[in-house]
Every structure is written in structure tokens, then in C-alpha cells.
Scaffold this active site. Structure first.
Site, PDB file in Angstrom:
ATOM      1  N   ARG A 102       0.892  -1.174   0.000  1.00  0.00           N
ATOM      2  CA  ARG A 102       0.000   0.000   0.000  1.00  0.00           C
ATOM      3  C   ARG A 102       0.924   1.215   0.000  1.00  0.00           C
ATOM      4  NH1 ARG A 102      -5.308   1.002   3.580  1.00  0.00           N
ATOM      5  NH2 ARG A 102      -6.025  -0.247   1.821  1.00  0.00           N
ATOM      6  N   HIS A 129      -7.183   1.065  -6.621  1.00  0.00           N
ATOM      7  CA  HIS A 129      -7.384   0.116  -5.508  1.00  0.00           C
ATOM      8  C   HIS A 129      -7.987  -1.161  -6.127  1.00  0.00           C
ATOM      9  CE1 HIS A 129      -7.622  -1.346  -1.586  1.00  0.00           C
ATOM     10  NE2 HIS A 129      -8.508  -0.541  -1.032  1.00  0.00           N
ATOM     11  N   GLN A 132      -9.744  -3.923  -4.021  1.00  0.00           N
ATOM     12  CA  GLN A 132     -11.085  -3.514  -3.595  1.00  0.00           C
ATOM     13  C   GLN A 132     -12.075  -3.698  -4.745  1.00  0.00           C
ATOM     14  OE1 GLN A 132     -12.124  -2.163  -0.424  1.00  0.00           O
ATOM     15  NE2 GLN A 132     -14.070  -2.677  -1.382  1.00  0.00           N
ATOM     16  N   ASP A 223     -17.433   6.708  -1.248  1.00  0.00           N
ATOM     17  CA  ASP A 223     -16.188   6.577  -0.489  1.00  0.00           C
ATOM     18  C   ASP A 223     -15.926   7.929   0.175  1.00  0.00           C
ATOM     19  OD1 ASP A 223     -13.700   5.785   0.476  1.00  0.00           O
ATOM     20  OD2 ASP A 223     -12.660   6.026  -1.440  1.00  0.00           O
ATOM     21  N   CYS A 262     -16.299   1.176   0.423  1.00  0.00           N
ATOM     22  CA  CYS A 262     -15.091   0.371   0.655  1.00  0.00           C
ATOM     23  C   CYS A 262     -14.647   0.428   2.119  1.00  0.00           C
ATOM     24  CB  CYS A 262     -13.964   0.861  -0.248  1.00  0.00           C
ATOM     25  SG  CYS A 262     -13.608   2.600  -0.011  1.00  0.00           S
ATOM     26  N   ARG A 290     -13.053  -9.098   0.215  1.00  0.00           N
ATOM     27  CA  ARG A 290     -11.663  -8.669   0.010  1.00  0.00           C
ATOM     28  C   ARG A 290     -10.748  -9.888   0.121  1.00  0.00           C
ATOM     29  NH1 ARG A 290      -9.816  -3.596   0.881  1.00  0.00           N
ATOM     30  NH2 ARG A 290      -7.913  -4.573   0.078  1.00  0.00           N
TER      31      ARG A 290
HETATM   32  N1  NVA Z   1     -10.047   6.473  -1.133  1.00  0.00           N
HETATM   33  C1  NVA Z   1      -9.677   5.989   0.173  1.00  0.00           C
HETATM   34  C2  NVA Z   1      -9.816   4.511   0.232  1.00  0.00           C
HETATM   35  C3  NVA Z   1      -9.547   3.893   1.575  1.00  0.00           C
HETATM   36  C4  NVA Z   1      -9.643   2.394   1.604  1.00  0.00           C
HETATM   37  C5  NVA Z   1      -8.264   6.408   0.480  1.00  0.00           C
HETATM   38  O1  NVA Z   1      -7.406   6.319  -0.384  1.00  0.00           O
HETATM   39  O2  NVA Z   1      -8.021   6.859   1.594  1.00  0.00           O
END
Ligand code: NVA
Length: 303
Positions: A102, A129, A132, A223, A262, A290
Site C-alpha cells: 500500500r 485500488h 477492492q 467513499d 469500501c 476482500r
Molecule cells: N479512497 C480511500 C480509500 C480507503 C480504503 C483512500 O485512499 O483513503
């Protein structure tokens, strides 16, 4: 089917994505058939940003496949600061069989994939992502039976999650609508990529600021309005984003059967608590999937 890495949504074909979705459902249904799939494999999990679902679903998912995972948090600072990204990748490859990361920048993942010589999986970047999105299309398959011609609307801030949904959805033949306040829409290059994929699959892609486009949607997705690493302040954008909140009125207008997120959710901002906890909410199925979706990616990478 073979995969070298899982870095971005548009790097897989429709056939590959459908095979991953089917495999995820198969692993979920018959986990015992896959309990040795990763026997003897060690996987590094690198997190430059916080995580609940991604960290735990990879850790426990790898364990369920008979493999071993190692969590590497932020103790070494941002990737590329203490030593070259290339060297992190090459060193990890001395001991590990795959890297899950990540990261703040997609370019860091691409660089790792170029030099590691072992599979690299995107566990969220500034741009995408894909784990996800894959889990979300597993959840939509479970809810609606088929993805072809399904109407999915993402409403809120265009970000990594909406990019992945529009790219993967367009490949899979899902009609994706992205609804954002003016000035918060998806990047032009990303839209061009998704548009080309939609044309190929026969799906439609709609990018709009008009909340009325929510009508006739089967699933609504939202989101956070402020993503990790994003510099905007929620107090400054509340007025712009308020009409885009997923509340009862919006759900009614859409006539949607399912609402998705998400997580983590900011209740009272992008979604009301009432809608998040409603019977239409499939957020916990998304979270569970997931693990199965990621396990399908891992099994395929080592297949
Ligand atoms: N768009 C959000 C997703 C978190 C799982 C982020 O990048 O913080």
C-alpha cells in the site's frame, strides 16, 4: 490463466477478471480445497498508510492458503527515502515470494514490479485500488447474478476507488456512472482509458456533476470525501459535497437495491448512518470478499 503482478485494473483482460471472480467464489465456497495453495510461500505486506481490512484480509487470507505473511509498517519511513525502491524490492525478493504494498505513489509499485522478480500486488495507491474493485465485482456478482449491463453509480470524490471501479467495470461490461461535484471529477487520462475499455465491452461510461444521474441505478457506491494523503480539508468542501451525500432521499431517487462503501466510512459525511446500516447495504459482504478476491489473485499468481 497466468498473471505476473496485480498492479492496476486495466492490466487484466475481461477473461482474466471473470476467471478471478469465479475463482474467488470457488475459494469462498470450498476453502479446504485451497488450504495448501501457498504452502512454503512467504509474502511481505508493506503499508505506507493505515489499514484495517487490507492488512487483516491479506494476513488471514494468506494463512488460510497455507502461506506465511510478514507485516512491514511505517517504521522504515516512506519507500525510497532510506534506500532505493529498487533495493527494497531486490532485498525482499531474497527471502519472500511476493510483495503486497500500500503506497503513496503508484510509480513506486511499478518500480518494485520492474525490479523485484517476484509478483507485486497493489494494496492501494494514489491512483488505483484493484483488490477492492475485484472484491466489489465479486459482491455485485453475488447480489445481482451477472455483471453484464448492470448500472453502477459511484457518487462523491473521484479517487483511487472510483478509478478502479470505472476501469474494471468498463472491462467487465458494467455501465458505470461517476457523479462528483464540479472540480472533483476523475483525471482526464483515466477517463480516456476507461472510455476505450467501455467501448470494447459495449458498456457505457458517464462522468457527470449532475446528481439526477443517480436515477435508474441498481447499485450506489460512495467513499470518503478526503482520501489518505489528500490535502483537502473536509470543512472546506462540505458545502460542495453536501448534495452528493448518500442518504434515504438519494437511495429513493436511484431506486437502487444495493449500497456500497469500501470503508472506512465517515458517517454523516459521504453516507448517512441510516443508509450505511440499512438492508440495502452490502458493505460487510464487500469487506469479507476482500479476502476471497485477494486469495484468488494469490492462487492465480502462484498457479
Ligand atoms: N479512497 C480511500 C480509500 C480507503 C480504503 C483512500 O485512499 O483513503
Amino acid at each position: 490463466m497466468s498473471l505476473n503482478h496485480f498492479l492496476a485494473d486495466q492490466l487484466q483482460s475481461k477473461e482474466q477478471l471473470l476467471a478471478l471472480i469465479n475463482l474467488a467464489i470457488n475459494i469462498k465456497t470450498n476453502p479446504e480445497n485451497y488450504s495448501n495453495a501457498l504452502a512454503g510461500k512467504s509474502i511481505a505486506l508493506i503499508f505506507e498508510k493505515p489499514s484495517l481490512r487490507t492488512h487483516i484480509s491479506f494476513d488471514i487470507g494468506i494463512n488460510k492458503l497455507g502461506g506465511h505473511s510478514l507485516y512491514l509498517g511505517q517504521q522504515n519511513g516512506q519507500l525510497g527515502e532510506r534506500e532505493r525502491v529498487k533495493d527494497v524490492a531486490k532485498n525482499l525478493a531474497c527471502w519472500c515470494d511476493a510483495i503486497v504494498a500500500r503506497v503513496f505513489k503508484q510509480t513506486v509499485l511499478d518500480e518494485m514490479a520492474e525490479h523485484a522478480g517476484i509478483p507485486v500486488i497493489n494494496a492501494l495507491s494514489d491512483l488505483y485500488h484493484p483488490c477492492q474493485a475485484l472484491a466489489d465485482f465479486v459482491s455485485l456478482t453475488e447480489t445481482f447474478g451477472s455483471l453484464e449491463g448492470l448500472n453502477l453509480a459511484y457518487i462523491g470524490d473521484a479517487n483511487n476507488v472510483s478509478n478502479s471501479l470505472m476501469l474494471m467495470g468498463s472491462i467487465l461490461g458494467v455501465n458505470v456512472t461517476v457523479i462528483t461535484p464540479q472540480g472533483f471529477g476523475p483525471d482526464g487520462n483515466m477517463v480516456v482509458k476507461a472510455q476505450a475499455l467501455a467501448e470494447e465491452s459495449g458498456a457505457t461510461l458517464t462522468i457527470t456533476n449532475d446528481v439526477e444521474a443517480i436515477e435508474g441505478q441498481q447499485a450506489i457506491y460512495t467513499d470518503t470525501w478526503v482520501s489518505m494523503g489528500d490535502s483537502k480539508k473536509v470543512e472546506q468542501i462540505l458545502a460542495d459535497f453536501a448534495p452528493y451525500q448518500v442518504d434515504d432521499a438519494l437511495m429513493k431517487k436511484a431506486g437502487a437495491q444495493a449500497v456500497m462503501h469500501c470503508q472506512p466510512a465517515h458517517l454523516g459525511e459521504e453516507i448517512t448512518e441510516q443508509v450505511f446500516d440499512s438492508g440495502a447495504s452490502i458493505v460487510y459482504a464487500q469487506a469479507e470478499n476482500r479476502m476471497w478476491a485477494q486469495n484468488a489473485v494469490l492462487v492465480t499468481l502462484f498457479g
